[in-house]
Design an enzyme around this catalytic site. Structure first.
Site, PDB file in Angstrom:
ATOM      1  N   GLU A 116      -1.677 135.801   7.490  1.00  0.00           N
ATOM      2  CA  GLU A 116      -1.224 134.855   8.519  1.00  0.00           C
ATOM      3  C   GLU A 116      -0.849 135.627   9.782  1.00  0.00           C
ATOM      4  OE1 GLU A 116       1.436 131.675   6.820  1.00  0.00           O
ATOM      5  OE2 GLU A 116       1.195 132.918   5.017  1.00  0.00           O
ATOM      6  N   GLU A 174       4.096 141.932   6.926  1.00  0.00           N
ATOM      7  CA  GLU A 174       4.415 140.510   6.786  1.00  0.00           C
ATOM      8  C   GLU A 174       3.192 139.630   6.967  1.00  0.00           C
ATOM      9  OE1 GLU A 174       7.357 138.694   6.279  1.00  0.00           O
ATOM     10  OE2 GLU A 174       8.174 140.602   5.623  1.00  0.00           O
ATOM     11  N   GLU A 206       7.569 132.663  -5.634  1.00  0.00           N
ATOM     12  CA  GLU A 206       6.857 133.584  -4.752  1.00  0.00           C
ATOM     13  C   GLU A 206       6.905 134.972  -5.359  1.00  0.00           C
ATOM     14  OE1 GLU A 206       8.061 134.038  -0.654  1.00  0.00           O
ATOM     15  OE2 GLU A 206       8.771 131.958  -0.554  1.00  0.00           O
ATOM     16  N   LYS A 244       2.818 135.340  11.741  1.00  0.00           N
ATOM     17  CA  LYS A 244       4.117 135.569  11.111  1.00  0.00           C
ATOM     18  C   LYS A 244       4.876 136.648  11.867  1.00  0.00           C
ATOM     19  CE  LYS A 244       4.808 135.555   6.711  1.00  0.00           C
ATOM     20  NZ  LYS A 244       5.536 134.338   6.365  1.00  0.00           N
TER      21      LYS A 244
END
Length: 423
Positions: free
Chosen positions: A313, A322, A259, A316
């Protein structure tokens, strides 16, 4: 030019085109959202419209695994953290492979089995102690059913490093170093797998080192231990991991970036979180995947890199940032352009919000995947990245050549060409 010479020329040209290197460009496909396209739509979009050739998911989502069947895209799957202790048992590991892997392989090109996510950082003592034995059991289970090209690994936060600055001082934390990481590296070497780490220079940002974090021109610094000059944090931290591995005698184990990324939108006081910086950082990642430059201690390396993340997203937890690490919006339009579109399809026009501004109540992924930080120890995905300032550690890479099928096709073309010349 004779007809035979003309066709020979075309075949020769095709052969050399076939052998052009195929560079690995990967993304993390998280699903902590209630507005994402279906896995089938995502797989089709990536295959037809992008140069992304591999994805990493944070669970064993069957719908996603099946969606990537016969696409040619590699898939890394993740064992939920809570399942790890049971997989020490060889019989249970064999049953897990029969149920979770065998039905979908080889139609889906499963590349790695990631055993949990950042276990040394977030795991309980039981899970930590079970990690390497579970990896060994799963590898044996794969071999038993005749699968040799799926590798077993586990991603690490860079909290595993005791020191990373300067890179030559890189060392793993005492206790983990010889007790867990050394036997893990021995296993990875024996099984021809890779050491996977999750670097986030984003979390090492400060106002004075923005260019150093973002691959922009800067004076850099010289590591007095090696005499090597560093002009970006990513290289520095990758070499810190390399130095730590070398001290344990395993500098030859390849390192994969599980990541890494940079958010494009955050709270107003996060002035370094914006499209320009996200674009700059992730363009640097693409170059690291394709440039053959490597790092000061690992020159000439390409890196298998999984950018975080495929989508913004909206469910999250944590800060606004984030929820905005994505390269794409849920409507499959780019948040910013870093060159991953293949250029054969028209640019999509976004009809969706520019970002995921808030975490809505309830709901879940429309794609059926868990892959969320809110899942605690039973989910594969990291907990809120903002909780962990050690994540800006490093990772480094491995040279990956073209897929085997390309070399086979090249060999066939060469044989046909040879036949023409022999006529």
């Amino acid at each position: 030019m004779s007809r035979q010479s003309f066709w020979s020329y075309l075949l020769l040209l095709s052969f050399f085109q076939i052998l052009v290197p195929v560079y690995p460009i990967g993304v993390n496909y998280g699903t902590t959202a209630d507005n994402l396209p279906s896995p089938k739509e995502v797989a089709q979009f990536l295959r037809e419209n992008t140069i992304i050739d591999r994805v990493k998911i944070f669970d064993m989502n069957v719908e996603i695994i099946q969606a990537f069947a016969n696409t040619g895209i590699y898939v890394t799957v993740t064992v939920p953290n809570g399942d790890i202790p049971s997989l020490k048992d060889q019989n249970k590991a064999e049953q897990w492979v029969k149920e979770k892997i065998k039905p979908y392989y080889p139609d889906t090109k499963i590349h790695y089995i990631a055993v949990g996510n950042e276990i040394l950082h977030w795991g309980t003592p039981e899970i930590i102690d079970s990690l390497v034995p579970a990896m060994v059991s799963l590898q044996k289970a794969l071999v038993k059913v005749g699968i040799s090209d799926i590798k077993v690994t586990t991603p690490h936060s860079l909290g595993i490093l005791l020191s990373s600055d300067p890179p030559s001082s890189g060392a793993f934390r005492p206790g983990w170093d010889v007790g867990i990481i050394k036997p893990m590296l021995a296993f990875l070497k024996e099984s021809n797998s890779a050491f996977m780490v999750n670097p986030y220079p984003y979390f090492g940002y400060s106002p004075g080192n923005d260019s150093y974090c973002l691959f922009r021109p800067n004076p850099g610094f010289v590591d007095k231990g090696t005499g090597k000059k560093y002009d970006n944090m990513f290289d520095s931290l990758m070499d810190a991991v390399y130095s730590a591995m070398k001290k344990l005698g395993y500098a030859d184990v390849p390192i994969v970036v599980g990541e890494t990324g940079w958010p494009s939108l955050g709270e107003p006081w996060l002035t370094w979180v914006n499209n320009d910086n996200a674009k700059s950082y992730n363009e640097g990642m693409i170059k690291k995947s394709t440039s053959n430059v490597g790092t000061p201690l690992m020159p000439g390396k390409n890196f298998e890199i999984y950018i975080f993340a495929l989508f913004n997203e909206n469910l999250k937890p944590g800060s606004l940032a984030e929820r905005n690490f994505g390269l794409f919006r849920p409507d499959l339009t780019e948040v910013y352009d870093i060159g991953v579109m293949n250029g054969t399809a028209p640019k999509r026009q976004s009809h969706a919000p520019a970002a995921s501004p808030s975490m809505s109540e309830g709901g879940g992924s429309s794609s059926g995947g868990s892959g969320g930080a809110s899942g605690g120890l039973d989910t594969g995905e990291s907990q809120s990245k903002a909780e962990d300032k050690t994540l800006y550690g490093s990772s480094s890479g491995h040279v990956y050549g073209p897929p085997a099928k390309a070399w086979v096709a090249g060999a066939v073309a060469l044989l046909v060409l040879h036949a023409f010349f022999m006529l």
